[in-house]
Design a protein around this motif. Structure first.
Motif, PDB file in Angstrom:
ATOM      1  N   ARG A 159       0.830  -1.202   0.000  1.00  8.96           N
ATOM      2  CA  ARG A 159       0.000   0.000   0.000  1.00  8.96           C
ATOM      3  C   ARG A 159       0.868   1.257   0.000  1.00  8.96           C
ATOM      4  O   ARG A 159       0.550   2.254  -0.662  1.00  8.96           O
ATOM      5  CB  ARG A 159      -0.926   0.005   1.216  1.00  8.96           C
ATOM      6  CG  ARG A 159      -2.001  -1.071   1.209  1.00  8.96           C
ATOM      7  CD  ARG A 159      -2.866  -1.006  -0.028  1.00  8.96           C
ATOM      8  NE  ARG A 159      -4.116  -1.744   0.139  1.00  8.96           N
ATOM      9  CZ  ARG A 159      -4.909  -2.115  -0.845  1.00  8.96           C
ATOM     10  NH1 ARG A 159      -4.570  -1.812  -2.099  1.00  8.96           N
ATOM     11  NH2 ARG A 159      -6.027  -2.774  -0.621  1.00  8.96           N
ATOM     12  N   GLU A 162       2.273   1.731  -3.476  1.00  4.66           N
ATOM     13  CA  GLU A 162       1.241   2.197  -4.394  1.00  4.66           C
ATOM     14  C   GLU A 162       1.071   3.710  -4.276  1.00  4.66           C
ATOM     15  O   GLU A 162       0.972   4.417  -5.292  1.00  4.66           O
ATOM     16  CB  GLU A 162      -0.084   1.494  -4.106  1.00  4.66           C
ATOM     17  CG  GLU A 162      -1.211   1.956  -5.017  1.00  4.66           C
ATOM     18  CD  GLU A 162      -2.496   1.171  -4.801  1.00  4.66           C
ATOM     19  OE1 GLU A 162      -3.526   1.596  -5.359  1.00  4.66           O
ATOM     20  OE2 GLU A 162      -2.463   0.145  -4.098  1.00  4.66           O
ATOM     21  N   ILE A 172      -3.167   6.441  -9.591  1.00  8.17           N
ATOM     22  CA  ILE A 172      -3.376   5.013  -9.857  1.00  8.17           C
ATOM     23  C   ILE A 172      -4.828   4.781 -10.260  1.00  8.17           C
ATOM     24  O   ILE A 172      -5.761   5.270  -9.615  1.00  8.17           O
ATOM     25  CB  ILE A 172      -3.051   4.163  -8.613  1.00  8.17           C
ATOM     26  CG1 ILE A 172      -1.616   4.404  -8.148  1.00  8.17           C
ATOM     27  CG2 ILE A 172      -3.289   2.679  -8.902  1.00  8.17           C
ATOM     28  CD1 ILE A 172      -0.567   4.053  -9.168  1.00  8.17           C
ATOM     29  N   SER A 233      -0.601   4.048 -13.953  1.00  2.99           N
ATOM     30  CA  SER A 233      -0.152   5.178 -13.163  1.00  2.99           C
ATOM     31  C   SER A 233      -0.204   6.374 -14.108  1.00  2.99           C
ATOM     32  O   SER A 233       0.587   6.467 -15.051  1.00  2.99           O
ATOM     33  CB  SER A 233       1.270   4.961 -12.645  1.00  2.99           C
ATOM     34  OG  SER A 233       1.691   6.051 -11.861  1.00  2.99           O
ATOM     35  N   TYR A 264       8.163  -0.809  -7.292  1.00  3.64           N
ATOM     36  CA  TYR A 264       6.882  -0.495  -6.653  1.00  3.64           C
ATOM     37  C   TYR A 264       6.025  -1.749  -6.402  1.00  3.64           C
ATOM     38  O   TYR A 264       4.873  -1.617  -5.988  1.00  3.64           O
ATOM     39  CB  TYR A 264       6.086   0.484  -7.521  1.00  3.64           C
ATOM     40  CG  TYR A 264       6.773   1.803  -7.753  1.00  3.64           C
ATOM     41  CD1 TYR A 264       6.784   2.795  -6.777  1.00  3.64           C
ATOM     42  CD2 TYR A 264       7.409   2.069  -8.967  1.00  3.64           C
ATOM     43  CE1 TYR A 264       7.402   4.027  -6.997  1.00  3.64           C
ATOM     44  CE2 TYR A 264       8.036   3.286  -9.205  1.00  3.64           C
ATOM     45  CZ  TYR A 264       8.035   4.257  -8.213  1.00  3.64           C
ATOM     46  OH  TYR A 264       8.659   5.465  -8.443  1.00  3.64           O
ATOM     47  N   PRO A 266       4.489  -3.818  -8.564  1.00  5.98           N
ATOM     48  CA  PRO A 266       3.233  -3.620  -9.298  1.00  5.98           C
ATOM     49  C   PRO A 266       2.409  -4.889  -9.458  1.00  5.98           C
ATOM     50  O   PRO A 266       1.179  -4.815  -9.556  1.00  5.98           O
ATOM     51  CB  PRO A 266       3.709  -3.101 -10.655  1.00  5.98           C
ATOM     52  CG  PRO A 266       5.084  -3.644 -10.822  1.00  5.98           C
ATOM     53  CD  PRO A 266       5.673  -3.639  -9.438  1.00  5.98           C
ATOM     54  N   MET A 269       0.374  -5.304  -6.275  1.00  6.50           N
ATOM     55  CA  MET A 269      -0.579  -4.205  -6.285  1.00  6.50           C
ATOM     56  C   MET A 269      -1.753  -4.524  -7.211  1.00  6.50           C
ATOM     57  O   MET A 269      -2.923  -4.326  -6.865  1.00  6.50           O
ATOM     58  CB  MET A 269       0.127  -2.926  -6.750  1.00  6.50           C
ATOM     59  CG  MET A 269      -0.750  -1.689  -6.790  1.00  6.50           C
ATOM     60  SD  MET A 269      -0.008  -0.368  -7.799  1.00  6.50           S
ATOM     61  CE  MET A 269       1.665  -0.329  -7.148  1.00  6.50           C
ATOM     62  N   HIS A 270      -1.417  -5.033  -8.396  1.00  4.76           N
ATOM     63  CA  HIS A 270      -2.446  -5.393  -9.365  1.00  4.76           C
ATOM     64  C   HIS A 270      -3.381  -6.458  -8.803  1.00  4.76           C
ATOM     65  O   HIS A 270      -4.601  -6.380  -8.963  1.00  4.76           O
ATOM     66  CB  HIS A 270      -1.804  -5.893 -10.654  1.00  4.76           C
ATOM     67  CG  HIS A 270      -2.778  -6.535 -11.593  1.00  4.76           C
ATOM     68  ND1 HIS A 270      -3.127  -7.875 -11.508  1.00  4.76           N
ATOM     69  CD2 HIS A 270      -3.517  -6.027 -12.610  1.00  4.76           C
ATOM     70  CE1 HIS A 270      -4.019  -8.148 -12.424  1.00  4.76           C
ATOM     71  NE2 HIS A 270      -4.279  -7.054 -13.112  1.00  4.76           N
ATOM     72  N   HIS A 273      -6.040  -5.046  -6.481  1.00  6.93           N
ATOM     73  CA  HIS A 273      -7.110  -4.362  -7.221  1.00  6.93           C
ATOM     74  C   HIS A 273      -7.978  -5.374  -7.972  1.00  6.93           C
ATOM     75  O   HIS A 273      -9.204  -5.232  -8.025  1.00  6.93           O
ATOM     76  CB  HIS A 273      -6.504  -3.362  -8.216  1.00  6.93           C
ATOM     77  CG  HIS A 273      -6.007  -2.101  -7.583  1.00  6.93           C
ATOM     78  ND1 HIS A 273      -6.844  -1.046  -7.275  1.00  6.93           N
ATOM     79  CD2 HIS A 273      -4.763  -1.731  -7.199  1.00  6.93           C
ATOM     80  CE1 HIS A 273      -6.135  -0.068  -6.727  1.00  6.93           C
ATOM     81  NE2 HIS A 273      -4.860  -0.458  -6.669  1.00  6.93           N
TER      82      HIS A 273
END
Length: 372
Positions: A159, A162, A172, A233, A264, A266, A269-270, A273
């Motif tokens: 987090r 992100e 984002i 982004s 990061y 990603p 993070m993906h 989501h």
């Protein structure tokens, strides 16, 4: 019991409707790789795709999709591309597996992601393993709370990264179910680069696999669809995924990210989501497939069981196949069972990928024959 073998394209409307009916009736079959749409897509691209139709008392009791290769070597539909296979049938269906192989003109059938416990193949299961899932049946919030319990430090770090990415490169945003073919190509290019960097075989170097993803991406029905997702982004794509879904299950298939943003995290993070949007879209689970990736251990809050095994009929082809396959399968199991060995193997493959890339860059381009 009557068994007839046809190409998926030869199934009529009644047969495809029965396939969907059988699949929906059993929660263990709720996987898009078991859907008739996937079998039809494979059949359009590969000549070795067949399906056994199993009838009893004039009614279809099951379907067995498979690949028939040279010398009667049988493989699951989609082979190395898929993470689930088996019989699509009434739950109690129990055939003599060797009789099924004989009807399919197979000398051997290897499986490594079979729906565990199917009566026909259960006697031939040599190993049963969990395939981690994100269980979203209670919604996103209970799932993310379990992720927080599994690994609070990892979740907090992702987090933070992100927010940092948003500050440094743009707000984002997440796109669910993109229909854009260019976005799919971006994802494929990232994945091809990942295959090369990590010493793996680039699956997208095979045109038919690219076409398979294109065809699945074009499909969008209530029961089956290809789902393309992407994290941005600002206006820059950062990480994405292409998978398949039924009405209630999304299967992880091809995740990838732009290495320019690797710091990061990603990919994770993906996934966070993707889980939220999947839950909002009414999906109840994301099947991540069995395997040794560490991120699965803290994203999971459930598991499905898949089996490895082998059925064969006495033949020279089956014997030769066993000699070639058994040591490889055993070695793979040993490595994936031990995180330390898995990480070591991964480092070795990445080292090979770096060497291969360096060699390819150092070799001057070859002038085409007849060029001036």
């Amino acid at each position: 019991m009557n068994i007839s073998v046809v190409r998926p394209r030869d199934l009529g409307a009644a047969e495809t409707a029965r396939w969907r009916e059988l699949q929906k009736a059993s929660p263990s079959l709720d996987n898009p790789f078991l859907s008739v749409e996937f079998a039809l897509a494979m059949d359009r691209l590969r000549d070795y795709v067949h399906v056994a139709v199993i009838e009893d008392g004039g009614r279809i009791q099951g379907f067995f999709p498979f690949e028939r290769h040279s010398f009667g070597i049988g493989k699951p539909l989609g082979g190395f591309l898929t993470t689930c296979h088996g019989l699509i049938s009434v739950p109690e269906l129990k055939l003599d597996a060797r009789t099924l192989l004989r009807a399919c003109k197979l000398s051997v059938f290897d499986f490594d992601h079979l729906v565990a416990g199917q009566p026909t193949f259960a006697p031939y299961e040599s190993d049963v393993r969990p395939a981690p899932i994100m269980d979203l049946s209670a919604g996103f919030e209970p799932w993310i709370e379990q992720v927080r319990i599994n690994s609070p430090k990892n979740l907090k770090t992702v987090r933070y990264k992100e927010r940092k990415l948003g500050r440094e490169h743009g707000e984002i945003r997440f796109e669910w179910d993109s229909r854009d073919r260019a976005t799919l190509r971006t994802l494929m290019n990232w994945k091809s680069d990942q295959y090369r960097r990590t010493g793996r075989v680039d699956r997208f170097a095979q045109p038919w696999i690219v076409q398979l993803l294109d065809e699945c991406h074009d499909l969008a029905t209530e029961d089956f669809a290809g789902v393309l997702t992407m994290v941005y982004s600002g206006d820059t794509p950062v990480a994405g995924h292409f998978g398949l879904r039924t009405a209630t299950t999304l299967v992880g298939w091809f995740p990838a990210y732009d290495t320019e943003f690797a710091r990061y995290s990603p990919g994770i993070m993906h996934h966070l989501h993707m889980a939220e949007h999947a839950a909002n879209a009414g999906l109840q689970q994301v099947d991540m497939g069995k395997g040794g990736r560490e991120y699965k251990s803290w994203l999971k809050n459930g598991a499905l069981l898949v089996a490895e095994g082998r059925v064969s009929r006495p033949s020279a082809a089956a014997a030769v196949h066993w000699v070639g396959r058994a040591p490889v399968n055993k070695a793979r199991t040993i490595v994936t069972d031990r995180p330390q060995l898995y990480r070591l193997a991964d480092r070795v493959l990445k080292g090979f990928g770096r060497v291969r890339t360096s060699v390819q860059q150092d070799v001057p381009p070859t002038e085409p024959s007849g060029a001036r």
